[in-house]
Scaffold this motif. Sequence first.
Motif, PDB file in Angstrom:
ATOM      1  N   LEU A  56       5.504 -47.992 -14.541  1.00  0.00           N
ATOM      2  CA  LEU A  56       4.083 -47.624 -14.488  1.00  0.00           C
ATOM      3  C   LEU A  56       3.834 -46.304 -15.210  1.00  0.00           C
ATOM      4  N   ALA A  57       4.902 -45.556 -15.437  1.00  0.00           N
ATOM      5  CA  ALA A  57       4.782 -44.251 -16.090  1.00  0.00           C
ATOM      6  C   ALA A  57       5.108 -44.335 -17.584  1.00  0.00           C
ATOM      7  N   ASP A  58       5.063 -45.554 -18.090  1.00  0.00           N
ATOM      8  CA  ASP A  58       5.432 -45.801 -19.482  1.00  0.00           C
ATOM      9  C   ASP A  58       4.780 -44.842 -20.479  1.00  0.00           C
ATOM     10  N   ARG A  59       3.476 -44.574 -20.258  1.00  0.00           N
ATOM     11  CA  ARG A  59       2.758 -43.735 -21.215  1.00  0.00           C
ATOM     12  C   ARG A  59       2.328 -42.401 -20.617  1.00  0.00           C
ATOM     13  N   ALA A  60       2.905 -42.048 -19.496  1.00  0.00           N
ATOM     14  CA  ALA A  60       2.494 -40.807 -18.824  1.00  0.00           C
ATOM     15  C   ALA A  60       2.990 -39.570 -19.575  1.00  0.00           C
ATOM     16  N   ARG A  61       2.142 -38.561 -19.561  1.00  0.00           N
ATOM     17  CA  ARG A  61       2.479 -37.292 -20.178  1.00  0.00           C
ATOM     18  C   ARG A  61       3.218 -36.432 -19.136  1.00  0.00           C
ATOM     19  N   LEU A  62       4.276 -35.791 -19.567  1.00  0.00           N
ATOM     20  CA  LEU A  62       5.050 -34.943 -18.648  1.00  0.00           C
ATOM     21  C   LEU A  62       4.866 -33.481 -19.011  1.00  0.00           C
ATOM     22  N   GLU A  63       4.460 -32.696 -18.005  1.00  0.00           N
ATOM     23  CA  GLU A  63       4.321 -31.251 -18.200  1.00  0.00           C
ATOM     24  C   GLU A  63       5.305 -30.556 -17.288  1.00  0.00           C
ATOM     25  N   ILE A  64       6.028 -29.584 -17.819  1.00  0.00           N
ATOM     26  CA  ILE A  64       7.001 -28.868 -17.003  1.00  0.00           C
ATOM     27  C   ILE A  64       6.625 -27.396 -16.927  1.00  0.00           C
ATOM     28  N   SER A  65       6.483 -26.885 -15.696  1.00  0.00           N
ATOM     29  CA  SER A  65       6.229 -25.458 -15.507  1.00  0.00           C
ATOM     30  C   SER A  65       7.515 -24.789 -15.057  1.00  0.00           C
ATOM     31  N   ARG A  66       7.860 -23.708 -15.732  1.00  0.00           N
ATOM     32  CA  ARG A  66       9.029 -22.937 -15.337  1.00  0.00           C
ATOM     33  C   ARG A  66       8.633 -21.951 -14.244  1.00  0.00           C
ATOM     34  N   ILE A  67       9.342 -21.988 -13.117  1.00  0.00           N
ATOM     35  CA  ILE A  67       9.068 -21.059 -12.027  1.00  0.00           C
ATOM     36  C   ILE A  67      10.113 -19.951 -12.064  1.00  0.00           C
ATOM     37  N   ALA A  68       9.643 -18.703 -12.151  1.00  0.00           N
ATOM     38  CA  ALA A  68      10.566 -17.565 -12.259  1.00  0.00           C
ATOM     39  C   ALA A  68      11.355 -17.372 -10.973  1.00  0.00           C
ATOM     40  N   GLY A  69      12.539 -16.813 -11.101  1.00  0.00           N
ATOM     41  CA  GLY A  69      13.372 -16.526  -9.952  1.00  0.00           C
ATOM     42  C   GLY A  69      12.814 -15.354  -9.150  1.00  0.00           C
ATOM     43  N   GLU A  70      12.882 -15.487  -7.810  1.00  0.00           N
ATOM     44  CA  GLU A  70      12.356 -14.441  -6.953  1.00  0.00           C
ATOM     45  C   GLU A  70      13.175 -14.399  -5.686  1.00  0.00           C
ATOM     46  N   GLY A  71      13.357 -13.192  -5.165  1.00  0.00           N
ATOM     47  CA  GLY A  71      14.135 -13.070  -3.940  1.00  0.00           C
ATOM     48  C   GLY A  71      13.559 -12.013  -3.019  1.00  0.00           C
ATOM     49  N   TRP A  72      14.112 -11.979  -1.803  1.00  0.00           N
ATOM     50  CA  TRP A  72      13.698 -11.010  -0.791  1.00  0.00           C
ATOM     51  C   TRP A  72      14.907 -10.123  -0.523  1.00  0.00           C
ATOM     52  N   CYS A  73      14.766  -8.830  -0.862  1.00  0.00           N
ATOM     53  CA  CYS A  73      15.885  -7.902  -0.642  1.00  0.00           C
ATOM     54  C   CYS A  73      15.882  -7.418   0.805  1.00  0.00           C
ATOM     55  N   LEU A  74      16.986  -7.666   1.497  1.00  0.00           N
ATOM     56  CA  LEU A  74      17.078  -7.290   2.909  1.00  0.00           C
ATOM     57  C   LEU A  74      17.170  -5.777   3.067  1.00  0.00           C
ATOM     58  N   ASP A  75      17.646  -5.088   2.042  1.00  0.00           N
ATOM     59  CA  ASP A  75      17.792  -3.643   2.127  1.00  0.00           C
ATOM     60  C   ASP A  75      16.492  -2.909   1.815  1.00  0.00           C
ATOM     61  N   CYS A  76      15.780  -3.360   0.771  1.00  0.00           N
ATOM     62  CA  CYS A  76      14.501  -2.741   0.406  1.00  0.00           C
ATOM     63  C   CYS A  76      13.344  -3.316   1.219  1.00  0.00           C
ATOM     64  N   GLY A  77      13.504  -4.550   1.696  1.00  0.00           N
ATOM     65  CA  GLY A  77      12.422  -5.210   2.410  1.00  0.00           C
ATOM     66  C   GLY A  77      11.275  -5.575   1.500  1.00  0.00           C
ATOM     67  N   THR A  78      11.595  -5.882   0.245  1.00  0.00           N
ATOM     68  CA  THR A  78      10.536  -6.262  -0.691  1.00  0.00           C
ATOM     69  C   THR A  78      10.935  -7.508  -1.477  1.00  0.00           C
ATOM     70  N   THR A  79       9.931  -8.092  -2.088  1.00  0.00           N
ATOM     71  CA  THR A  79      10.138  -9.229  -2.977  1.00  0.00           C
ATOM     72  C   THR A  79      10.505  -8.687  -4.354  1.00  0.00           C
ATOM     73  N   VAL A  80      11.575  -9.212  -4.906  1.00  0.00           N
ATOM     74  CA  VAL A  80      12.039  -8.716  -6.211  1.00  0.00           C
ATOM     75  C   VAL A  80      12.269  -9.888  -7.165  1.00  0.00           C
ATOM     76  N   ALA A  81      12.251  -9.589  -8.467  1.00  0.00           N
ATOM     77  CA  ALA A  81      12.533 -10.614  -9.466  1.00  0.00           C
ATOM     78  C   ALA A  81      14.033 -10.868  -9.508  1.00  0.00           C
ATOM     79  N   LEU A  82      14.419 -12.126  -9.590  1.00  0.00           N
ATOM     80  CA  LEU A  82      15.838 -12.490  -9.661  1.00  0.00           C
ATOM     81  C   LEU A  82      16.127 -13.143 -11.006  1.00  0.00           C
ATOM     82  N   LYS A  83      17.094 -12.602 -11.721  1.00  0.00           N
ATOM     83  CA  LYS A  83      17.438 -13.168 -13.022  1.00  0.00           C
ATOM     84  C   LYS A  83      18.578 -14.180 -12.910  1.00  0.00           C
ATOM     85  N   GLU A  84      19.315 -14.126 -11.827  1.00  0.00           N
ATOM     86  CA  GLU A  84      20.415 -15.062 -11.628  1.00  0.00           C
ATOM     87  C   GLU A  84      20.610 -15.293 -10.133  1.00  0.00           C
ATOM     88  N   ARG A  85      21.263 -16.410  -9.803  1.00  0.00           N
ATOM     89  CA  ARG A  85      21.599 -16.677  -8.413  1.00  0.00           C
ATOM     90  C   ARG A  85      22.522 -15.583  -7.903  1.00  0.00           C
TER      91      ARG A  85
END
Length: 113
Positions: A56-85
């Motif tokens: 049924l998806a033979d002609r469907a258009r596919l869009e992909i959104s990249r979601i940036a990495g994000e984490g919660w630092c237990l030491d700072c208590g803030t949300t931070v950007a994560l570049k790697e696992r």
Amino acid sequence: MHEMSLMESVIEIICETARLNGARRVKSVRLDVGALSHVDPDALLFCYDAVRHGTLADRARLEISRIAGEGWCLDCGTTVALKERFGACPHCGRHRVQMTAGDELKIRDMEVI
Ligand SMILES: [Zn+2]
């Protein structure tokens, strides 16, 4: 290439959802792919072309959104950007960061007719 089996699952889910909703075909699909998910969007697009024929998806258009990495630092208590696992906190340099975004592969929405 695990993208092939992922894409097969995605097609299965969207076609089943379309069928259950009485749709004739799928017009478009939007996927969220996390930057830290080890999934390659280009490979996903390639696999999508390979697995959608005759569905049924033979002609469907596919869009992909990249979601940036994000984490919660237990030491700072803030949300931070994560570049790697298990990456270090960009503020304090420690590694007690829990990943909160960037790990996902999910169907955000789809359009059917
Ligand atoms: Zn920190």
